[in-house]
Enzyme design. Sequence first.
Site, short mmCIF file in Angstrom:
data_model
loop_
_atom_site.label_atom_id
_atom_site.label_comp_id
_atom_site.label_asym_id
_atom_site.label_seq_id
_atom_site.Cartn_x
_atom_site.Cartn_y
_atom_site.Cartn_z
N HIS A 24 0.84 -1.20 0.00
CA HIS A 24 0.00 0.00 0.00
C HIS A 24 0.88 1.25 0.00
O HIS A 24 1.77 1.40 0.82
CB HIS A 24 -0.91 -0.01 1.23
CG HIS A 24 -1.79 1.19 1.31
ND1 HIS A 24 -2.11 1.79 2.50
CD2 HIS A 24 -2.42 1.91 0.35
CE1 HIS A 24 -2.90 2.82 2.28
NE2 HIS A 24 -3.09 2.91 0.97
N ASP A 69 -5.01 3.44 -4.75
CA ASP A 69 -5.11 4.01 -3.41
C ASP A 69 -6.29 4.97 -3.31
O ASP A 69 -6.38 5.93 -4.07
CB ASP A 69 -3.81 4.74 -3.07
CG ASP A 69 -3.62 4.99 -1.60
OD1 ASP A 69 -4.63 4.94 -0.85
OD2 ASP A 69 -2.48 5.24 -1.18
N TYR A 120 10.25 13.34 -12.18
CA TYR A 120 11.45 12.51 -12.20
C TYR A 120 11.87 12.11 -10.79
O TYR A 120 12.24 10.96 -10.54
CB TYR A 120 12.61 13.23 -12.89
CG TYR A 120 12.45 13.41 -14.39
CD1 TYR A 120 11.83 12.45 -15.18
CD2 TYR A 120 12.95 14.54 -15.02
CE1 TYR A 120 11.70 12.61 -16.55
CE2 TYR A 120 12.83 14.71 -16.39
CZ TYR A 120 12.20 13.75 -17.15
OH TYR A 120 12.07 13.91 -18.50
#
Length: 154
Positions: A24, A69, A120
Amino acid sequence: MVALKGVPALLSPELLYALARMGHGDEIVLADLNFPASSICQCGPMEIRADGLGIPQLLEAVLKLLPLDTYVESPAAVMELVPSDKERGLQTPVWTEYESILRRAGCVRALAKIERFEFYERAKKAFAVVATGETALYGNLILRKGVLALNPLL
């Protein structure tokens, strides 16, 4: 490619392994062909090759297995256009396609848009980066793994 019942055939054993090992809050990057996947993966994420696959088809397959999520504002994020691309009116139709696929998978939250260099940096902390053959500009997508309610409370 795997030959298992109920598992999309285009998911490689390496990708299945990564999805299974993620917990998770872990994130996975579905990267377009311009994304510096090998360089980013030198910072820690597992590099998975999916050359020749487009992100929309891969996203559909991944979402058959990966719970997103629900405890965050958005479990899916794209790289925001740089100012010069915004100024010239560059369009990102692939984002609309992602949103449609995400909605069909039950995610009603909007895509988060992250500045290029922040994207990034976030990718460097991802569990894995999947290098695809996606040709759409700004096609990169980060997904955050959610939880499975295997024993729901009565």
